[in-house]
Motif scaffolding. Structure first.
Motif: not given
Ligand code: F6P
Length: 358
Positions: A75, A135, A181, A282, A285
């Motif tokens: 990021r 996303t 978020n 996570h 994801r």
């Molecule tokens: O943008 C995807 C996301 O998983 C959001 O839902 C969440 O708020 C954010 O990324 C978490 O980010 P990181 O993995 O940087 O903590």
């Protein structure tokens, strides 16, 4: 026809990134007599610092089902792009310089809202850019769905399903924190799919007393357990009136340890039920993309290759109904797609008795 293409993945990862990368690459190798692909490492960091590799065709093989991103990601906040920090690097200048050094015909950026804002900035600076919307939050303007979203819905739904059975056995109120978020799409869809009783979204501030009423009614009824799906960015009505900084400060003062923990604690106190918080985090994801996302990522990737063939730059690929289209980066960058409180899915949820706590 020859094309030299740069690829980068930026922001939080999601399932389907590799499938989209593969889609671009496979279509490009099919379409052009000569295709050269440069994989830029860790998103814009790699472009700023000159960290990349010349890709070979074989590297795009066997990655359709692979989670994460073979290129790595990071990021680099958009707000800092024009900021000269301690390292004294002019990031925009560095990215333009490296783009020229690489002699790219175009750069394909796979990412979310932040990635698209920087993609638009680079496009305005004269680079040939194509965006691909990824996303799990599904919050990119101009596309019905982003890739990664449906996989995350499947994962979050499975979590809710599994919590459902144990909640029922023990007669507990289980509060499940779903990622998102600013946008509540993931919570809304998985809450619907998992049969949540309460859905709390960032876009619809809640009143904990109203949530408590629903939980209490169920506790006293024939099904003495409740499932609350809460988006990580949900807030109560009082907090919604505050500026973000003020809200964060207040939360810190009160020892905030995540929204699910807070809601569970408040419900235990208000209703006297046993309420527990679950945070899959996570996990939502990670792993392999669903079949839907494999197909969508491939569709998006192939459309990007078509734009490269036609030298149509400054666009991001999108889904509109059943059509894969492209929108101008300048039209969508910086415009988040939030859940409208009167959205048909919200109305549908209300019609089947789901409480939003408003
Ligand atoms: O943008 C995807 C996301 O998983 C959001 O839902 C969440 O708020 C954010 O990324 C978490 O980010 P990181 O993995 O940087 O903590």
């Amino acid at each position: 026809m020859k094309r030299r293409i740069g690829l980068l993945t930026a922001g939080g990862d999601c399932p389907g990134l590799n499938a989209a990368i593969r889609g671009v690459a496979r279509a490009a190798y099919e379409m052009f007599d000569e295709t050269e692909i440069v994989g830029i490492h860790d998103g814009y960091r790699g472009l700023i610092e000159g960290d990349w590799q010349e890709m070979k065709r074989e590297q795009f093989s066997g990655i359709l089902t692979l989670g994460g991103t073979i290129l790595g990601t990071s990021r680099t906040p958009f707000r800092n792009m024009r900021l000269i920090e301690d390292d004294n690097v002019d990031k925009v200048w560095a990215m333009k310089k490296n783009y020229e050094k690489l002699k790219l015909d175009c750069l394909v950026t796979l990412g979310g809202n932040g990635t698209h804002k920087t993609a638009n900035l680079l496009s305005e600076e004269g680079l040939n850019i194509i965006g691909l919307p990824k996303t799990i939050d599904n919050d990119i303007y101009g596309t019905d769905f982003t890739f990664g979203f449906h996989t995350a819905v499947d994962i979050a739904t499975e979590v809710i399903d599994r919590i459902h059975t144990t909640a029922a056995s023990h007669g507990r109120c289980m509060v499940i924190e779903i990622m998102g978020n600013k946008a509540g799409w993931l919570t809304l869809y998985s809450g619907l799919a998992g049969g949540a009783d309460v859905v709390l979204l960032p876009e619809i501030p809640y009143d904990i007393e109203k949530v408590a009423e629903t939980v209490e009614k169920r506790a006293k009824g024939s099904k003495p357990f409740s499932i609350v799906a809460v988006a990580e960015g949900a807030m109560d009505k009082k907090e919604a009136k505050m500026k973000r900084r003020e809200r964060d400060a207040l939360r810190q003062e009160n020892g905030f340890s995540g929204i699910a923990n807070r809601v569970a604690k408040e419900l235990s106190q208000l209703v006297g039920v046993e309420a527990r918080a679950v945070v899959p985090g996570h996990m939502q994801r990670g792993g392999s993309p669903s079949a839907y996302d494999r197909v969508l990522s491939t569709q998006f990737g192939v459309h990007a290759a078509e734009l490269i063939r036609d030298k149509e730059y400054g666009y991001t690929v999108a889904l509109s109904g059943n059509q894969v289209i492209h929108n101008k980066l300048s039209d969508i960058a910086g415009v988040p797609k939030l859940v409208p409180p009167d959205h048909q899915m919200v109305a549908l949820a209300r019609n089947i008795g789901i409480t939003f706590g408003d």
